[in-house]
Write a protein that holds these residues in place. Structure first.
Motif, mmCIF file in Angstrom:
data_model
loop_
_atom_site.group_PDB
_atom_site.id
_atom_site.type_symbol
_atom_site.label_atom_id
_atom_site.label_comp_id
_atom_site.label_asym_id
_atom_site.label_seq_id
_atom_site.Cartn_x
_atom_site.Cartn_y
_atom_site.Cartn_z
ATOM 1 N N HIS A 30 0.919 -1.106 -0.020
ATOM 2 C CA HIS A 30 0.067 -0.083 -0.118
ATOM 3 C C HIS A 30 0.773 1.046 0.084
ATOM 4 O O HIS A 30 1.698 1.394 0.861
ATOM 5 C CB HIS A 30 -0.909 -0.012 1.239
ATOM 6 N N GLU A 31 0.648 1.963 -0.968
ATOM 7 C CA GLU A 31 1.335 3.300 -0.957
ATOM 8 C C GLU A 31 0.511 4.446 -0.871
ATOM 9 O O GLU A 31 -0.522 4.619 -1.492
ATOM 10 C CB GLU A 31 1.989 3.412 -2.247
ATOM 11 N N LYS A 32 0.813 5.472 0.128
ATOM 12 C CA LYS A 32 0.055 6.628 0.128
ATOM 13 C C LYS A 32 1.033 7.793 0.202
ATOM 14 O O LYS A 32 1.295 8.182 1.340
ATOM 15 C CB LYS A 32 -0.610 6.648 1.421
ATOM 16 N N THR A 33 1.749 8.278 -0.968
ATOM 17 C CA THR A 33 2.683 9.317 -1.153
ATOM 18 C C THR A 33 1.986 10.316 -1.879
ATOM 19 O O THR A 33 1.252 10.278 -2.844
ATOM 20 C CB THR A 33 4.017 8.775 -1.552
ATOM 21 N N HIS A 34 2.159 11.659 -1.141
ATOM 22 C CA HIS A 34 1.825 12.786 -1.697
ATOM 23 C C HIS A 34 2.109 13.232 -3.160
ATOM 24 O O HIS A 34 3.463 13.337 -2.937
ATOM 25 C CB HIS A 34 1.615 13.927 -0.715
ATOM 26 N N ARG A 35 1.417 13.278 -4.150
ATOM 27 C CA ARG A 35 2.248 13.884 -5.382
ATOM 28 C C ARG A 35 3.166 14.960 -5.288
ATOM 29 O O ARG A 35 4.115 15.210 -5.914
ATOM 30 C CB ARG A 35 1.421 13.694 -6.379
ATOM 31 N N ALA A 36 2.560 15.845 -4.697
ATOM 32 C CA ALA A 36 3.152 17.323 -4.681
ATOM 33 C C ALA A 36 4.418 17.357 -3.802
ATOM 34 O O ALA A 36 5.082 18.205 -3.968
ATOM 35 C CB ALA A 36 1.891 18.352 -4.414
ATOM 36 N N GLY A 38 5.996 14.414 -2.382
ATOM 37 C CA GLY A 38 6.777 13.257 -2.236
ATOM 38 C C GLY A 38 7.109 12.613 -0.834
ATOM 39 O O GLY A 38 7.709 11.813 -0.619
ATOM 40 N N ARG A 39 6.086 13.098 0.187
ATOM 41 C CA ARG A 39 6.248 12.571 1.319
ATOM 42 C C ARG A 39 4.762 11.678 1.587
ATOM 43 O O ARG A 39 4.003 11.852 0.996
ATOM 44 C CB ARG A 39 6.000 13.762 2.460
ATOM 45 N N GLY A 40 5.126 10.713 2.623
ATOM 46 C CA GLY A 40 4.305 9.818 2.808
ATOM 47 C C GLY A 40 4.414 8.368 3.262
ATOM 48 O O GLY A 40 5.778 8.351 3.786
ATOM 49 N N VAL A 64 14.080 9.084 4.016
ATOM 50 C CA VAL A 64 13.252 7.991 4.352
ATOM 51 C C VAL A 64 13.615 7.229 5.709
ATOM 52 O O VAL A 64 14.929 7.264 5.881
ATOM 53 C CB VAL A 64 13.154 7.149 3.124
ATOM 54 N N ARG A 65 12.661 6.773 6.347
ATOM 55 C CA ARG A 65 12.917 5.868 7.733
ATOM 56 C C ARG A 65 12.230 4.627 7.298
ATOM 57 O O ARG A 65 10.956 4.826 6.978
ATOM 58 C CB ARG A 65 12.586 6.909 8.925
ATOM 59 N N PHE A 97 8.685 8.475 3.913
ATOM 60 C CA PHE A 97 9.061 9.207 3.061
ATOM 61 C C PHE A 97 8.933 10.666 3.489
ATOM 62 O O PHE A 97 7.723 11.123 3.757
ATOM 63 C CB PHE A 97 8.794 8.995 1.605
ATOM 64 N N GLY A 98 9.988 11.384 3.840
ATOM 65 C CA GLY A 98 9.907 12.688 4.433
ATOM 66 C C GLY A 98 10.418 12.810 5.970
ATOM 67 O O GLY A 98 10.314 13.876 6.345
ATOM 68 N N ALA A 99 10.285 11.644 6.525
ATOM 69 C CA ALA A 99 10.573 11.801 8.057
ATOM 70 C C ALA A 99 11.937 11.970 8.111
ATOM 71 O O ALA A 99 12.930 11.453 7.552
ATOM 72 C CB ALA A 99 10.008 10.454 8.844
#
Length: 100
Positions: A30-36, A38-40, A64-65, A97-99
């Motif tokens: 399952h991927e929930k990454t925000h297109r604008a 790149g975090r998620g 990424v963590r 992604f983004g942490a």
């Protein structure tokens, strides 16, 4: 992991979900990454041990963590190639992604 999630939860809330694999299959991703931004989050589930690969649908941040047994290679197009290794009795890997 809760602290990492809190850093990206706003992006996860706004992101459209994508799924790869069958529910209950190996792997189920399952991927929930925000297109604008790149975090998620990318969540990988497996019913059996093994090594599984996935390339994100969206471009993601380089920060990424994740838990153990995961490697990430950032591709030239901005997406990420993920390799997740599951030992016996391991069933979930989560990437934030983004942490930081």
């Amino acid at each position: 992991a809760l602290g990492w999630y809190k850093q990206v939860r706003g992006d996860v809330t706004q992101a459209s979900p994508t799924r790869s694999g069958n529910v209950g299959g190996s792997p189920e991703i399952h991927e929930k990454t925000h297109r604008a931004t790149g975090r998620g989050v990318v969540s990988i589930f497996a019913a059996s041990s093994g090594t599984y690969s996935y390339v994100t649908e969206n471009v993601v941040t380089e920060s990424v963590r994740h838990n153990h047994g995961v490697s990430v290679a950032h591709l030239a197009d901005g997406r990420a190639a993920i390799t997740a290794t599951f030992a016996p009795n391991e069933h979930a890997k989560v990437l934030f992604f983004g942490a930081i």
